[in-house]
Design a protein around this motif. Structure first.
Motif, PDB file in Angstrom:
ATOM      1  N   GLY A   1     -73.690  38.781 -34.777  1.00  0.00           N
ATOM      2  CA  GLY A   1     -73.885  39.961 -33.968  1.00  0.00           C
ATOM      3  C   GLY A   1     -72.607  40.705 -33.669  1.00  0.00           C
ATOM      4  N   MET A   2     -71.437  40.038 -33.732  1.00  0.00           N
ATOM      5  CA  MET A   2     -70.185  40.673 -33.361  1.00  0.00           C
ATOM      6  C   MET A   2     -69.124  40.644 -34.453  1.00  0.00           C
ATOM      7  SD  MET A   2     -70.259  42.101 -30.455  1.00  0.00           S
ATOM      8  CE  MET A   2     -71.856  42.357 -29.721  1.00  0.00           C
ATOM      9  N   GLY A   3     -69.498  40.316 -35.672  1.00  0.00           N
ATOM     10  CA  GLY A   3     -68.474  40.301 -36.699  1.00  0.00           C
ATOM     11  C   GLY A   3     -69.008  39.867 -38.048  1.00  0.00           C
TER      12      GLY A   3
ATOM     13  N   MET B   1     -68.331  20.157 -37.244  1.00  0.00           N
ATOM     14  CA  MET B   1     -67.241  20.949 -36.691  1.00  0.00           C
ATOM     15  C   MET B   1     -67.795  22.239 -36.095  1.00  0.00           C
ATOM     16  SD  MET B   1     -64.375  20.427 -39.695  1.00  0.00           S
ATOM     17  CE  MET B   1     -62.991  20.664 -38.596  1.00  0.00           C
ATOM     18  N   VAL B   2     -67.220  22.638 -34.945  1.00  0.00           N
ATOM     19  CA  VAL B   2     -67.651  23.845 -34.241  1.00  0.00           C
ATOM     20  C   VAL B   2     -66.637  24.954 -34.501  1.00  0.00           C
ATOM     21  CG1 VAL B   2     -68.244  24.858 -32.004  1.00  0.00           C
ATOM     22  CG2 VAL B   2     -68.749  22.447 -32.467  1.00  0.00           C
ATOM     23  N   SER B   3     -67.135  26.128 -34.833  1.00  0.00           N
ATOM     24  CA  SER B   3     -66.256  27.268 -35.085  1.00  0.00           C
ATOM     25  C   SER B   3     -66.377  28.283 -33.956  1.00  0.00           C
ATOM     26  CB  SER B   3     -66.615  27.943 -36.417  1.00  0.00           C
ATOM     27  OG  SER B   3     -67.869  28.593 -36.319  1.00  0.00           O
ATOM     28  N   ASP B   4     -65.455  29.238 -33.941  1.00  0.00           N
ATOM     29  CA  ASP B   4     -65.481  30.382 -33.015  1.00  0.00           C
ATOM     30  C   ASP B   4     -65.321  29.989 -31.558  1.00  0.00           C
ATOM     31  OD1 ASP B   4     -65.717  31.989 -35.154  1.00  0.00           O
ATOM     32  OD2 ASP B   4     -67.613  32.913 -34.595  1.00  0.00           O
ATOM     33  N   PHE B   5     -64.665  28.877 -31.260  1.00  0.00           N
ATOM     34  CA  PHE B   5     -64.470  28.509 -29.865  1.00  0.00           C
ATOM     35  C   PHE B   5     -63.561  29.516 -29.180  1.00  0.00           C
ATOM     36  CE2 PHE B   5     -66.169  24.178 -29.207  1.00  0.00           C
ATOM     37  CZ  PHE B   5     -66.514  24.334 -27.870  1.00  0.00           C
ATOM     38  N   GLY B   6     -64.054  30.066 -28.075  1.00  0.00           N
ATOM     39  CA  GLY B   6     -63.242  30.950 -27.263  1.00  0.00           C
ATOM     40  C   GLY B   6     -63.063  32.350 -27.802  1.00  0.00           C
ATOM     41  N   VAL B   7     -63.604  32.655 -28.978  1.00  0.00           N
ATOM     42  CA  VAL B   7     -63.411  33.997 -29.540  1.00  0.00           C
ATOM     43  C   VAL B   7     -64.691  34.824 -29.490  1.00  0.00           C
ATOM     44  CG1 VAL B   7     -61.536  33.267 -31.031  1.00  0.00           C
ATOM     45  CG2 VAL B   7     -63.855  33.227 -31.928  1.00  0.00           C
ATOM     46  N   ALA B   8     -65.755  34.273 -28.882  1.00  0.00           N
ATOM     47  CA  ALA B   8     -66.960  35.078 -28.673  1.00  0.00           C
ATOM     48  C   ALA B   8     -66.669  36.091 -27.575  1.00  0.00           C
ATOM     49  CB  ALA B   8     -68.141  34.188 -28.286  1.00  0.00           C
ATOM     50  N   LEU B   9     -67.182  37.296 -27.753  1.00  0.00           N
ATOM     51  CA  LEU B   9     -66.890  38.372 -26.811  1.00  0.00           C
ATOM     52  C   LEU B   9     -67.671  38.217 -25.514  1.00  0.00           C
ATOM     53  CD1 LEU B   9     -66.963  41.381 -29.257  1.00  0.00           C
ATOM     54  CD2 LEU B   9     -64.967  40.227 -28.336  1.00  0.00           C
ATOM     55  N   ARG B  10     -67.123  38.806 -24.456  1.00  0.00           N
ATOM     56  CA  ARG B  10     -67.832  38.926 -23.197  1.00  0.00           C
ATOM     57  C   ARG B  10     -68.544  40.266 -23.150  1.00  0.00           C
ATOM     58  NH1 ARG B  10     -62.709  37.185 -19.406  1.00  0.00           N
ATOM     59  NH2 ARG B  10     -62.585  35.017 -20.072  1.00  0.00           N
TER      60      ARG B  10
ATOM     61  N   LEU C   1     -62.151  34.373 -42.847  1.00  0.00           N
ATOM     62  CA  LEU C   1     -61.569  35.510 -42.139  1.00  0.00           C
ATOM     63  C   LEU C   1     -62.678  36.248 -41.398  1.00  0.00           C
ATOM     64  CD1 LEU C   1     -58.755  36.899 -41.871  1.00  0.00           C
ATOM     65  CD2 LEU C   1     -59.496  38.443 -43.695  1.00  0.00           C
ATOM     66  N   LYS C   2     -62.638  36.166 -40.066  1.00  0.00           N
ATOM     67  CA  LYS C   2     -63.639  36.859 -39.256  1.00  0.00           C
ATOM     68  C   LYS C   2     -63.102  38.223 -38.858  1.00  0.00           C
ATOM     69  CE  LYS C   2     -66.690  36.464 -35.265  1.00  0.00           C
ATOM     70  NZ  LYS C   2     -67.220  35.584 -34.197  1.00  0.00           N
ATOM     71  N   ILE C   3     -63.900  39.253 -39.146  1.00  0.00           N
ATOM     72  CA  ILE C   3     -63.512  40.632 -38.865  1.00  0.00           C
ATOM     73  C   ILE C   3     -64.382  41.180 -37.743  1.00  0.00           C
ATOM     74  CG2 ILE C   3     -63.296  42.947 -39.824  1.00  0.00           C
ATOM     75  CD1 ILE C   3     -61.390  40.913 -41.064  1.00  0.00           C
ATOM     76  N   LEU C   4     -63.744  41.750 -36.738  1.00  0.00           N
ATOM     77  CA  LEU C   4     -64.474  42.451 -35.676  1.00  0.00           C
ATOM     78  C   LEU C   4     -64.257  43.941 -35.886  1.00  0.00           C
ATOM     79  CD1 LEU C   4     -64.028  39.522 -34.488  1.00  0.00           C
ATOM     80  CD2 LEU C   4     -64.345  40.591 -32.262  1.00  0.00           C
ATOM     81  N   PRO C   5     -65.256  44.648 -36.354  1.00  0.00           N
ATOM     82  CA  PRO C   5     -65.072  46.065 -36.690  1.00  0.00           C
ATOM     83  C   PRO C   5     -64.760  46.893 -35.458  1.00  0.00           C
ATOM     84  CG  PRO C   5     -67.386  45.452 -36.818  1.00  0.00           C
ATOM     85  CD  PRO C   5     -66.630  44.188 -36.621  1.00  0.00           C
TER      86      PRO C   5
ATOM     87  N   GLY D   1     -56.522  48.893 -36.898  1.00  0.00           N
ATOM     88  CA  GLY D   1     -57.741  48.937 -36.098  1.00  0.00           C
ATOM     89  C   GLY D   1     -58.718  47.825 -36.387  1.00  0.00           C
ATOM     90  N   VAL D   2     -58.365  46.922 -37.311  1.00  0.00           N
ATOM     91  CA  VAL D   2     -59.256  45.817 -37.668  1.00  0.00           C
ATOM     92  C   VAL D   2     -58.747  44.544 -36.984  1.00  0.00           C
ATOM     93  CG1 VAL D   2     -60.152  44.384 -39.529  1.00  0.00           C
ATOM     94  CG2 VAL D   2     -59.884  46.854 -39.866  1.00  0.00           C
ATOM     95  N   LEU D   3     -59.515  44.051 -36.014  1.00  0.00           N
ATOM     96  CA  LEU D   3     -59.186  42.810 -35.323  1.00  0.00           C
ATOM     97  C   LEU D   3     -59.728  41.651 -36.156  1.00  0.00           C
ATOM     98  CD1 LEU D   3     -57.927  41.755 -32.665  1.00  0.00           C
ATOM     99  CD2 LEU D   3     -60.219  41.830 -31.680  1.00  0.00           C
ATOM    100  N   HIS D   4     -58.877  40.663 -36.443  1.00  0.00           N
ATOM    101  CA  HIS D   4     -59.294  39.596 -37.341  1.00  0.00           C
ATOM    102  C   HIS D   4     -58.777  38.242 -36.870  1.00  0.00           C
ATOM    103  CE1 HIS D   4     -55.348  40.938 -38.802  1.00  0.00           C
ATOM    104  NE2 HIS D   4     -55.159  39.697 -39.185  1.00  0.00           N
TER     105      HIS D   4
END
Length: 503
Positions: free
Chosen positions: A66-68, A194-203, A84-88, A127-130
């Motif tokens: 939903g966010m990347g 293994m768990v991914s995306d710890f702490g990088v989910a948006l508020r 590589l996770k990209i947040l547009p 402008g690309v947060l990754h």
């Protein structure tokens, strides 16, 4: 003909108005399905390649959330393969949110735990947060469940052990995941979890919500407090882990609905189905873990995730179980089938929202079967009036008059005794929990705005109160309620009538 969600790329049924995976609205106000053409996905890949050239050699897309979007890439210089996770940039992130995001991602990069996928690097270019993370050869847990269905109990315990250890370790360091789900739990070719995306989910506060229906998190896995827009803490991750465990045991998430509001309503009010109705081999100790983790109130869950981990590790699990689980997970991660687990179907969820009050005998009448899951304003008034009369009868008072939605007469003003006390006064309070349809309806108590779309255990002065729910194009819902002292008044979902008479 199925369409594609323009946010996460998942298949969307022609008559669906939101994506079942990420919650993004997939229809415009005229109900015309929005389809993401394949060339648009290629354009994103080309843009990422161009912006990150010299830093990464971006190969191809691995998946969407939903966010990347996640790509497989090779890091220049080191030559190592990364996810590589990209947040547009069209998410509308504020500058402050970007800085907090980077700071939290750097904190995660310092985590060193065998059940947490390492974060190598976080940055922003053009402008690309990754975020660059370790690339895992294997499969996600949701892909495994989709192909396999329900998993053996020892495998469920094994996965729950690994994910709970990861969550407890991160929570001890002040990092909350906020989007735990099967898509963020990976199983590698050696059977490790293994768990991914710890702490990088948006508020929710990180995003300028310009798109109607945008949701932070994944609706089937969101805790009630997340559904209401409150800050997610460790207990929210516990709830999400409970949903994941339920899905592993049954092959499906506990709450599904045709609308996003329907899923949120279930998280707020519907009891989680008993997994023993689906299969007979679930140990009581695991049932107890699910019962605590999936409590509606955060305070009723585990005081700390270490406590949840201790409860999970107390479930009988032998060394032979461990070896067999690793063998099974290696096969599943490689895409090889294993023996299916026989299960029964989940019971049907209630179709209509109910007012979650403990009324005295005789019990309140049930909705007739087959009634649509939308509460008309008149029905809501009647239910609220019954609840108000009961609460006041407990206190020995007299119910306040309630207004009829849609009437031309001005609503009756609350009696003088119902005048809200001064905010500075130490007055008794209760709590209010409710949802609205449409989800952008404004909720007011005594002409004070309390929230939009939902309120979850919001403190309100106890006693008779005037409740109004209003939204452009809809008739205003206007009535009187009584908020019980020291308790929570649960009003379910209130559906406004459109000005042309529909709902």
């Amino acid at each position: 003909m199925k369409g594609k969600c323009f946010q996460c790329g998942a298949d969307v049924a022609p008559d669906a108005s939101f994506c079942g995976r990420c919650g993004t609205r997939t229809s415009d106000p005229l109900e015309a399905t929005l389809v993401l053409p394949v060339e648009n996905q290629d354009e994103l890949l080309q843009r990422v390649r161009m912006v990150l050239a010299g830093e990464y050699e971006v190969e191809h897309e691995l998946g969407r959330g939903g966010m990347g979007v996640v790509f497989r890439a090779t890091e220049a210089g080191l030559g190592r393969t990364v996810a590589l996770k990209i947040l547009p940039p069209d998410l509308g992130l504020t500058a402050r949110a970007v800085e907090r995001f980077k700071r939290e991602a750097r904190m995660v990069a310092e985590l060193d735990h065998p059940n947490i996928i390492p974060v190598y690097r976080v940055g922003q270019i053009g402008g690309v947060l990754h975020i660059a993370m370790k690339f895992i050869e294997g499969r996600s847990l949701d892909a495994i469940i989709e192909a396999q269905g329900a998993l053996p109990v020892p495998v469920v315990v094994y996965v729950l052990r690994g994910t709970s250890r990861a969550a407890a370790y991160a929570h001890d360091r002040g990092i909350v995941h906020r989007d735990l789900k099967g898509a963020n739990i990976l199983v590698d070719r050696d059977g490790r979890v293994m768990v991914s995306d710890f702490g990088v989910a948006l508020r929710a506060s990180d995003v300028t919500l310009t798109a109607d229906g945008t949701v932070i998190g994944t609706p089937p896995f969101m805790s009630p407090e997340q559904c209401s827009g409150r800050r997610a803490g460790p207990q929210s991750d516990q709830y999400s882990l409970g949903i994941v465990a339920f899905q592993m045991l049954t092959g499906a998430v506990p709450f599904q609905a045709d609308t996003l509001a329907g899923i949120m309503h279930h998280h707020f009010f519907t009891p989680v189905p008993d997994v023993r109705l689906v299969r007979d081999d679930v140990p009581s100790a695991l049932i107890d873990v699910l019962h605590v983790a999936l409590a509606k109130e955060p305070g009723a869950r585990y005081a700390s995730t270490r406590d949840m981990l201790a409860a999970v590790e107390a479930i009988p699990f032998s060394e032979a179980d461990r070896r067999e689980c690793e063998r099974t997970l290696r096969a599943l991660a490689a895409g090889s089938p294993v023996g299916k687990i026989a299960t029964r179907g989940l019971p049907a969820l209630p179709e209509g929202p109910t007012l979650a009050m403990s009324l005295p005998a005789p019990p309140p009448a049930r909705w007739p079967s087959g009634r649509r899951a939308r509460l008309t304003a008149v029905g809501a008034v009647a239910t609220l009036a019954v609840g108000a009369a009961w609460w006041i009868s407990r206190a020995g008072g007299t119910p306040a008059p309630s207004a009829i939605p849609g009437s031309t007469a001005a609503p009756a003003a609350p009696p003088p005794s119902a005048t809200p006390p001064s905010p500075r006064a130490a007055s008794p309070t209760g709590k209010l929990r409710m949802l609205t349809s449409p989800p952008d309806a404004e909720i007011l108590i005594d002409d004070r705005r309390l929230g939009v779309g939902s309120v979850f255990d919001q403190e309100v002065a106890a006693g008779p109160r005037r409740l109004r729910v209003r939204a452009p194009g809809y008739q205003t819902f206007d009535t009187s309620i009584v908020v019980p002292r020291g308790e929570t008044l649960r009003l379910g979902r209130i559906a406004l009538r459109s000005r042309d008479g529909g709902t």
